[in-house]
Design an enzyme around this catalytic site. Structure first.
Site, PDB file in Angstrom:
ATOM      1  N   SER A 117       0.834  -1.197   0.000  1.00  0.00           N
ATOM      2  CA  SER A 117       0.000   0.000   0.000  1.00  0.00           C
ATOM      3  C   SER A 117       0.880   1.264   0.000  1.00  0.00           C
ATOM      4  CB  SER A 117      -0.967  -0.042   1.190  1.00  0.00           C
ATOM      5  OG  SER A 117      -2.029   0.859   1.016  1.00  0.00           O
ATOM      6  N   ASP A 171     -10.124  -5.157  -4.002  1.00  0.00           N
ATOM      7  CA  ASP A 171      -9.533  -4.141  -3.120  1.00  0.00           C
ATOM      8  C   ASP A 171     -10.416  -2.895  -3.083  1.00  0.00           C
ATOM      9  OD1 ASP A 171      -7.925  -2.239  -1.833  1.00  0.00           O
ATOM     10  OD2 ASP A 171      -6.086  -3.080  -2.644  1.00  0.00           O
ATOM     11  N   HIS A 202      -7.940  -5.627   0.326  1.00  0.00           N
ATOM     12  CA  HIS A 202      -6.683  -4.895   0.530  1.00  0.00           C
ATOM     13  C   HIS A 202      -5.873  -5.650   1.581  1.00  0.00           C
ATOM     14  CE1 HIS A 202      -4.211  -1.363  -0.008  1.00  0.00           C
ATOM     15  NE2 HIS A 202      -4.176  -1.127   1.288  1.00  0.00           N
TER      16      HIS A 202
END
Length: 226
Positions: A117, A171, A202
């Site tokens: 991320s 996600d 995610h």
């Protein structure tokens, strides 16, 4: 600049290589450290894992709450989500950590940089900008900052370095299209990127962990190109 603090997972056997793994927003180096045994690396792998802690900063989208973050997020709009000044500041801090490893005797080509991320944004930002070649890069569930500045700022040191880019098809935080855009941009620029997607949100999943393990081993144990 003070060196980033980190969680240090020592190598099994004599340390011969290092993976530096950057966490996501609001997490810490402790968040991904438990993944090391899940990788099921060979007993004599000799790979040390370093999980740096991002600094604690106010994050605009979270009401200015202070948390560990590699940069501020002012909007969820992906075009402007990554605060460029913050990305560049964190890139300098991570580079200082890599420089320290190299000066301590670890060859740059025995170091891999990974990020999830926000951490992946920093890893992808450094991919074309580091002044030395690494063993590989992993960019997980992430996106690209400053794509319009890639051509002007890119160096050639990691043009052929294998890059593992992976994303979840479900996600809700970073749409998979953003990861695909990063992959397509680097591929068009001539970088050695590969793409994998998984049926997950995610996060990471067991299949991805297995493929991450194979990627790490191919670059830091077997040194076979993937």
């Amino acid at each position: 600049m003070a060196l980033l603090p980190f969680v240090d997972v020592p190598a099994q056997g004599t340390a011969q290589a290092v993976v530096v793994w950057l966490h996501g927003l609001g997490d810490s180096g402790h968040g991904f450290a438990p993944i090391v045994p899940e990788l099921r690396l060979p007993a004599n792998a000799g790979i040390r894992f370093i999980f740096p802690h991002a600094p604690e900063i106010p994050v605009t989208i979270n009401g200015g709450m202070r948390m560990r973050a590699w940069y501020d997020i002012k909007t969820m709009d992906l075009t402007n989500r990554a605060d460029e000044a913050g990305v560049r500041q964190s890139a300098i801090a991570v580079t200082a950590l890599l420089d320290k490893l190299i000066s301590s005797g670890v060859p740059s080509e025995r170091i891999m940089l990974a990020g999830f991320s926000q951490g992946g944004v920093i890893a992808l930002h450094l991919l074309p900008r580091l002044p030395y070649k690494l063993a590989g890069f992993m960019a997980l569930s992430t996106y690209m900052a400053c794509p319009d500045k890639l051509s002007a700022e890119q160096l050639s040191h990691n043009k052929n370095t294998p890059v593992f880019i992976a994303h979840g098809t479900q996600d809700p935080v970073v749409p998979m299209a953003a990861g695909q855009q990063a992959y397509n941009t680097y591929k068009a620029a001539g970088f050695n990127v590969s793409w994998r997607d998984y049926r997950m949100p995610h996060s990471v999943c067991a299949q991805e962990v297995d493929e991450i393990s194979r990627f790490i081993q191919s670059r830091l144990i077997n040194k076979a190109e993937v």
